[in-house]
Design an enzyme around this catalytic site. Structure first.
Site, PDB file in Angstrom:
ATOM      1  N   ASN A  80       0.954  -1.105   0.072  1.00 57.10           N
ATOM      2  CA  ASN A  80       0.080  -0.151   0.054  1.00 57.10           C
ATOM      3  C   ASN A  80       0.862   1.284  -0.012  1.00 57.10           C
ATOM      4  OD1 ASN A  80      -1.461   2.192   1.088  1.00 57.10           O
ATOM      5  ND2 ASN A  80      -2.994   0.957   1.642  1.00 57.10           N
ATOM      6  N   HIS A 126       0.945   6.377   1.759  1.00 54.35           N
ATOM      7  CA  HIS A 126       1.823   7.195   2.613  1.00 54.35           C
ATOM      8  C   HIS A 126       3.080   7.840   1.846  1.00 54.35           C
ATOM      9  CE1 HIS A 126      -1.361   7.000   5.403  1.00 54.35           C
ATOM     10  NE2 HIS A 126      -1.247   5.518   5.610  1.00 54.35           N
ATOM     11  N   HIS A 151      -5.455   3.473  -1.576  1.00 54.30           N
ATOM     12  CA  HIS A 151      -6.973   4.004  -1.036  1.00 54.30           C
ATOM     13  C   HIS A 151      -7.355   5.371  -1.457  1.00 54.30           C
ATOM     14  CE1 HIS A 151      -9.464   4.255   2.781  1.00 54.30           C
ATOM     15  NE2 HIS A 151     -10.304   4.544   1.622  1.00 54.30           N
ATOM     16  N   ARG A 176      -9.494   7.989  -1.234  1.00 55.99           N
ATOM     17  CA  ARG A 176     -10.397   8.555  -0.275  1.00 55.99           C
ATOM     18  C   ARG A 176     -11.357   9.676  -0.566  1.00 55.99           C
ATOM     19  NH1 ARG A 176     -10.493   7.764   5.392  1.00 55.99           N
ATOM     20  NH2 ARG A 176      -9.096   6.253   6.286  1.00 55.99           N
ATOM     21  N   ARG A 180      -7.113  12.686   0.645  1.00 53.45           N
ATOM     22  CA  ARG A 180      -5.953  13.336   1.306  1.00 53.45           C
ATOM     23  C   ARG A 180      -4.684  12.660   1.255  1.00 53.45           C
ATOM     24  NH1 ARG A 180      -7.372  10.135   6.978  1.00 53.45           N
ATOM     25  NH2 ARG A 180      -9.427  11.047   6.752  1.00 53.45           N
ATOM     26  N   GLU A 195      -8.582   0.439  -2.760  1.00 54.75           N
ATOM     27  CA  GLU A 195      -9.391   0.467  -1.680  1.00 54.75           C
ATOM     28  C   GLU A 195     -10.299   1.475  -1.784  1.00 54.75           C
ATOM     29  OE1 GLU A 195      -6.987   0.806   1.782  1.00 54.75           O
ATOM     30  OE2 GLU A 195      -6.009  -0.777   1.366  1.00 54.75           O
ATOM     31  N   THR A 202      -7.201   6.769  10.016  1.00 56.19           N
ATOM     32  CA  THR A 202      -7.036   5.312   9.239  1.00 56.19           C
ATOM     33  C   THR A 202      -8.158   4.588   9.224  1.00 56.19           C
ATOM     34  OG1 THR A 202      -5.527   3.745   8.688  1.00 56.19           O
ATOM     35  CG2 THR A 202      -5.805   4.402  11.021  1.00 56.19           C
ATOM     36  N   THR A 203      -8.256   3.637   8.616  1.00 54.69           N
ATOM     37  CA  THR A 203      -9.606   2.821   8.466  1.00 54.69           C
ATOM     38  C   THR A 203      -9.841   2.041   9.845  1.00 54.69           C
ATOM     39  OG1 THR A 203      -9.078   2.326   5.962  1.00 54.69           O
ATOM     40  CG2 THR A 203     -11.006   1.278   7.081  1.00 54.69           C
ATOM     41  N   GLU A 220     -11.025  -9.295   3.357  1.00 55.19           N
ATOM     42  CA  GLU A 220      -9.981  -8.919   3.773  1.00 55.19           C
ATOM     43  C   GLU A 220      -9.940  -9.072   5.406  1.00 55.19           C
ATOM     44  OE1 GLU A 220      -7.021  -6.187   2.041  1.00 55.19           O
ATOM     45  OE2 GLU A 220      -6.146  -5.457   3.925  1.00 55.19           O
ATOM     46  N   HIS A 242      -3.707  -4.517   7.947  1.00 54.66           N
ATOM     47  CA  HIS A 242      -3.953  -3.234   8.519  1.00 54.66           C
ATOM     48  C   HIS A 242      -2.812  -3.108   9.945  1.00 54.66           C
ATOM     49  CE1 HIS A 242      -5.208   0.400  10.397  1.00 54.66           C
ATOM     50  NE2 HIS A 242      -5.991   0.704   9.358  1.00 54.66           N
ATOM     51  N   GLY A 243      -1.975  -2.376   9.886  1.00 53.52           N
ATOM     52  CA  GLY A 243      -1.256  -2.018  11.095  1.00 53.52           C
ATOM     53  C   GLY A 243       0.087  -3.097  11.287  1.00 53.52           C
TER      54      GLY A 243
HETATM   55  N1  PXP Z   1      -6.066  -3.189   3.999  1.00 55.23           N
HETATM   56  C1  PXP Z   1      -6.717  -2.331   4.028  1.00 55.23           C
HETATM   57  C2  PXP Z   1      -8.216  -2.440   3.493  1.00 55.23           C
HETATM   58  C3  PXP Z   1      -6.558  -0.840   4.357  1.00 55.23           C
HETATM   59  O1  PXP Z   1      -7.528  -0.174   4.759  1.00 55.23           O
HETATM   60  C4  PXP Z   1      -5.241  -0.550   4.727  1.00 55.23           C
HETATM   61  C5  PXP Z   1      -4.714   0.769   5.119  1.00 55.23           C
HETATM   62  O2  PXP Z   1      -5.023   1.810   4.398  1.00 55.23           O
HETATM   63  C6  PXP Z   1      -4.224  -1.530   4.875  1.00 55.23           C
HETATM   64  C7  PXP Z   1      -4.593  -2.886   4.526  1.00 55.23           C
HETATM   65  C8  PXP Z   1      -2.618  -1.442   5.116  1.00 55.23           C
HETATM   66  O3  PXP Z   1      -2.640  -0.864   6.556  1.00 55.23           O
HETATM   67  P1  PXP Z   1      -1.399  -0.190   6.862  1.00 55.23           P
HETATM   68  O4  PXP Z   1      -0.860   0.977   6.139  1.00 55.23           O
HETATM   69  O5  PXP Z   1      -1.488   0.101   8.364  1.00 55.23           O
HETATM   70  O6  PXP Z   1      -0.059  -1.283   6.608  1.00 55.23           O
END
Ligand code: PXP
Length: 245
Positions: A9, A12, A45, A47, A51, A71, A101-102, A152, A195-196
């Site tokens: 992803n 950032h 993603h 949005r 952003r 996303e 964040t989500t 997911e 995520h995370g």
């Molecule tokens: N999967 C989904 C569906 C997400 O929304 C995100 C964050 O955009 C991620 C994975 C990746 O999360 P992270 O940036 O915390 O690794």
């Protein structure tokens, strides 16, 4: 065990770019670096507030020779963009304007009537739909009923427990992921997670047998500041492969 795909992803990279309003760093170049280092696909993603990733980024990312996982919130605007751009996959996520964040997975039980036609429209256009959901067996049933081919699993709670060093909660959250993955796979769903996740926390998740793909962003971009993006992706890939042996 079958191999585990890594979707990188690059949101950032765009966050840093947008901090100055210019063109640097370029998220497309970041995507190319990630692919060179072993990423199997790119995730971004778009949005509502743009952003980080913007519409033009999505068009450029789609032109890369790897699958693009878009996303997106399940809004008419985003469905329209997906139909126009035709990413390989669309991951439907809940989106709140005020969140950083989500937060949490989609409410696919309460949101069934809203989601069903949008999933059908995307699927008919040849876009593989995944639903970003909490790791829960009832939610797997609901995803299956919605005819989504992929879920997911949100790993945020597991990662929070890992960061807090709370071994009991880590074990509990991991168990939820393992059970949801097994249940979902049993229903014929393809199981992804993300995520995370960080280099420290990815191993136990990567070891979950039914998982086919992890989507990781923030920790990779953070690590890239110190070791470069290629090295960061390479190290994550290696940690996933080690866990899978
Ligand atoms: N999967 C989904 C569906 C997400 O929304 C995100 C964050 O955009 C991620 C994975 C990746 O999360 P992270 O940036 O915390 O690794």
């Amino acid at each position: 065990m079958s191999s585990l795909r890594l979707g990188v992803n690059i949101d950032h990279v765009a966050t840093v770019r947008n901090a100055r309003g210019g063109l640097l760093p370029d998220p497309v170049r970041a995507a190319q670096e990630a692919v060179a280092a072993g990423a199997d696909g790119i995730t971004a993603h778009l949005r509502e507030d743009r952003r980080h990733i913007r519409d033009a980024d999505i068009a450029s990312l789609k032109a890369l020779p790897v699958p693009l996982n878009l996303e997106m919130a399940a809004t008419d605007e985003m469905v329209g963009i997906a139909l126009h751009t035709r990413p390989h996959a669309a991951c439907l996520v809940p989106e709140k304007r005020e969140e950083r964040t989500t937060e949490g997975g989609l409410d696919i039980i309460g949101g069934r009537d809203h989601l069903a036609p949008r999933i059908a429209t995307l699927t008919e256009a040849g876009i593989r739909v995944s639903l970003f959901v909490e790791p829960d067996e009832a939610v797997m049933e609901a995803a299956h009923a919605l005819k989504a081919p992929v879920v997911e699993l949100h790993t945020g709670s597991y990662c929070e427990a890992a960061v807090a060093g709370d071994a009991e909660r880590v074990a509990h959250e991991l168990d939820r992921i393992v059970r949801a993955a097994a249940h979902g796979a049993g229903l014929g769903l393809e199981i992804h997670a993300g995520h995370g996740l960080t280099l420290d926390s990815v191993g136990p998740v990567a070891a979950v047998p039914h998982l086919r793909e992890l989507n990781i962003g923030h920790a990779l971009i953070a690590e890239a500041i110190f070791v470069g993006l290629r090295q960061a992706v390479h190290d994550m890939r290696a940690a996933m492969d080690r866990a899978r042996r």
